[in-house]
Scaffold this motif. Sequence first.
Motif, PDB file in Angstrom:
ATOM      1  N   TYR A  60      43.963  -9.619  -5.460  1.00 48.26           N
ATOM      2  CA  TYR A  60      44.352  -8.718  -6.545  1.00 48.26           C
ATOM      3  C   TYR A  60      45.052  -7.499  -5.955  1.00 48.26           C
ATOM      4  N   LEU A 107      41.223 -14.349 -18.962  1.00 53.96           N
ATOM      5  CA  LEU A 107      40.746 -14.762 -17.640  1.00 53.96           C
ATOM      6  C   LEU A 107      40.882 -16.266 -17.433  1.00 53.96           C
ATOM      7  N   SER A 110      43.474  -3.769 -22.068  1.00 55.14           N
ATOM      8  CA  SER A 110      42.059  -3.700 -22.418  1.00 55.14           C
ATOM      9  C   SER A 110      41.488  -5.041 -22.874  1.00 55.14           C
ATOM     10  N   HIS A 119      46.380  -3.861  -6.951  1.00 54.68           N
ATOM     11  CA  HIS A 119      46.278  -2.849  -8.006  1.00 54.68           C
ATOM     12  C   HIS A 119      47.562  -2.033  -8.129  1.00 54.68           C
ATOM     13  N   VAL A 133      50.579  -8.895 -14.352  1.00 58.01           N
ATOM     14  CA  VAL A 133      49.966  -8.294 -15.529  1.00 58.01           C
ATOM     15  C   VAL A 133      50.678  -6.975 -15.833  1.00 58.01           C
ATOM     16  N   SER A 145      49.014  -6.078 -10.892  1.00 57.35           N
ATOM     17  CA  SER A 145      49.067  -5.315 -12.129  1.00 57.35           C
ATOM     18  C   SER A 145      49.972  -4.108 -11.969  1.00 57.35           C
ATOM     19  N   LYS A 195      40.471  -4.342 -14.238  1.00 61.25           N
ATOM     20  CA  LYS A 195      40.846  -5.748 -14.093  1.00 61.25           C
ATOM     21  C   LYS A 195      40.332  -6.324 -12.782  1.00 61.25           C
ATOM     22  N   LEU A 246      36.694  -7.051 -13.216  1.00 61.49           N
ATOM     23  CA  LEU A 246      36.498  -8.184 -14.120  1.00 61.49           C
ATOM     24  C   LEU A 246      36.718  -9.515 -13.398  1.00 61.49           C
ATOM     25  N   PHE A 272      42.006  -7.893 -21.401  1.00 66.34           N
ATOM     26  CA  PHE A 272      42.217  -8.797 -20.275  1.00 66.34           C
ATOM     27  C   PHE A 272      41.162  -9.901 -20.180  1.00 66.34           C
TER      28      PHE A 272
END
Length: 196
Positions: free
Chosen positions: A4, A176, A170, A6, A85, A64, A16, A19, A172
């Motif tokens: 991921y 998934l 929000s 950021h 994203v 993201s 995210k 999550l 997201f």
Amino acid sequence: MILYIHGFNSSAQSFKARLIGGRMAALGRAAEFGCPDLDHRPAHAMVQLEAVLAKFPDAVLVGSSLGGFYATYLAETRGLRAVLVNPAVRPYDLLRDFVGSQQNLYTGGEYRFTAQHIAELRALEVPQITPARYLLLVTTGDELLDYRHAAARYAGCEQIVISGGDHGFSGFADYLDPMLAFCGVADTVARHPVLR
């Protein structure tokens, strides 16, 4: 491995990232998720990401906002797949107004965003993309980025366009399953409920 990436002034503690990390842990695959806290300098952030990819060369990227721009560069230069994203399409233009003092929203760290940052972002632009590499998730209600720019930039890619929403995505959690399926964990995702 899911890596991921950021966004601007964010961190590994972002909504995210937590999550996805939580879902991977619930699937017993916590070791297959990574999210480094990236340096504010794009060139330094790229060194960090390249170091992770040296250990996990077949990772699937999830980027993201600014992280989507970074993910695009890495996907094209390393032949990887990526979920984007609400990605920033031309952050070197978008962030010109942010030159000056900045503070990370999660760590509280302060720094100066400079013309050098802009130049380093521009150096990461890729002229063309390979549509089959990407899953694009965008919200039409993104208050910071016009989703149509991403939809055009990633034309031909698999796209999920959500009506409304916001830049932070929000909702997201509701996406998934398709995201993890794209990342190659569909076989286990179907047996687990969406975390909210």
